[in-house]
Design a protein around this motif. Sequence first.
Motif: not given
Length: 402
Positions: A192-197, A241-247, A259-269, A271-274
């Motif tokens: 279920s985790v791999f299906a969601q993430h 923590d919650d992912d506020f990206t789309n809020l 923003q720092r994750l994106n600047a350093l190309n680390l965002r794909h590493r 995952t926020f699970i709430g």
Amino acid sequence: MKVLHLSSSLKHDESERGIYPITHALMKAGHESIVIGAADPSDELVLRFLRDGTQYYQLAMPKKSWLSLRHVFKLRQIIAHQKPDIVHVHSRTPAWVLHWALRAMPTEDRPKIVAMFYGFYPLNSYTKVLFDADVIITASHSIDTHLKTKLAAKKQELGVDRCDFDIVEVRRGVDVRKYPYRHHSSVHWLHSVFAQHPELEHKKWLIFPTPIGHEYGHEWLIDVLGNLQDDYDNIHAIIMDDDFTNLSSQDVSHEEFVQRLNALNLRHRVTFIGRRPTDTKEWLASANVVLCLANRPESIGMTALQAIHLGTPVIGWATGASGDILTNLYPQGLIKQKKAIDLCKSVRYHLTNPLRPAMTHEYVVEQMIAETLAVYQSLMPNCKLVYKDKHDHLVCIKAEND
């Protein structure tokens, strides 16, 4: 014996405050228990109180809010009606309500008071109310040291030069039935985790078990991911923590972090699970490493305790309760200086050499219950406390001064 627990909230940090295990033990021993809190009577924890026979009153006492004082008369009525032998107060704001509620009561009618010291509180006029207690319980060794050190320096300033209260250290404990050693998450849960993430599959999980915030040390994750990604292409941080990206309204700390994750190309590493996921146990048990990197010393370190009892390695600073816990239970995860190079070295070592903390019988909820009941016993020496532990063995509680 009749004990009244007075709390500003029951929904927050219940595992750290441990009110329910104490009331449950009291009821099993044939004594009476009353709880006052802000939770709705339909709350799951309140329903557990009621099933045990504990009486519950809902009084909202928001922290650091003078509006809480509107309950002074109501609390005085409850105490006059219930006549508790002991009032165990779990927060400073309810302690002030209790202080004013008892002022009009004759001294002989007042209950004994046990006050909890849960954090690294400054010893100011707001905290001073806790010194009205007969016994102060500190929730960890670090808090105990903090209180005694500060109190020695500020007794006269606070007007407590006559220390007629005792200070007793009672460390918080984990229910090992809920967090059993070497617990393995089910295949169904993993699927279920791999299906969601799907990004988490075949990765090495670094669990960051707190929300994003400067006090929680989220910026250290940047150092870990940035310095280790070349050697560990499958390294991945999981943040509770919650992912506020789309809020539309984002938390400033969260926005800066992303923003720092994106600047350093680390965002794909990452995952926020709430926040406070209901399956926290599964996440902690499945992690390769749990990171406790708070910039301010933690007062209790419950997540670190839960992870270690599950057998998951924990890495953290040598400060606060987490430092106490790691020193006692898992020194391999202790980082003595807050330096990125030391942190990355420790994470690298754990990812290369999978380790597990040894099974421990320290920091367990039964110990916390027994030590808390021993405090009650010391205040009521004529009322012997006997209760059954999780193995249905009779336990006779002795007072601290027996």
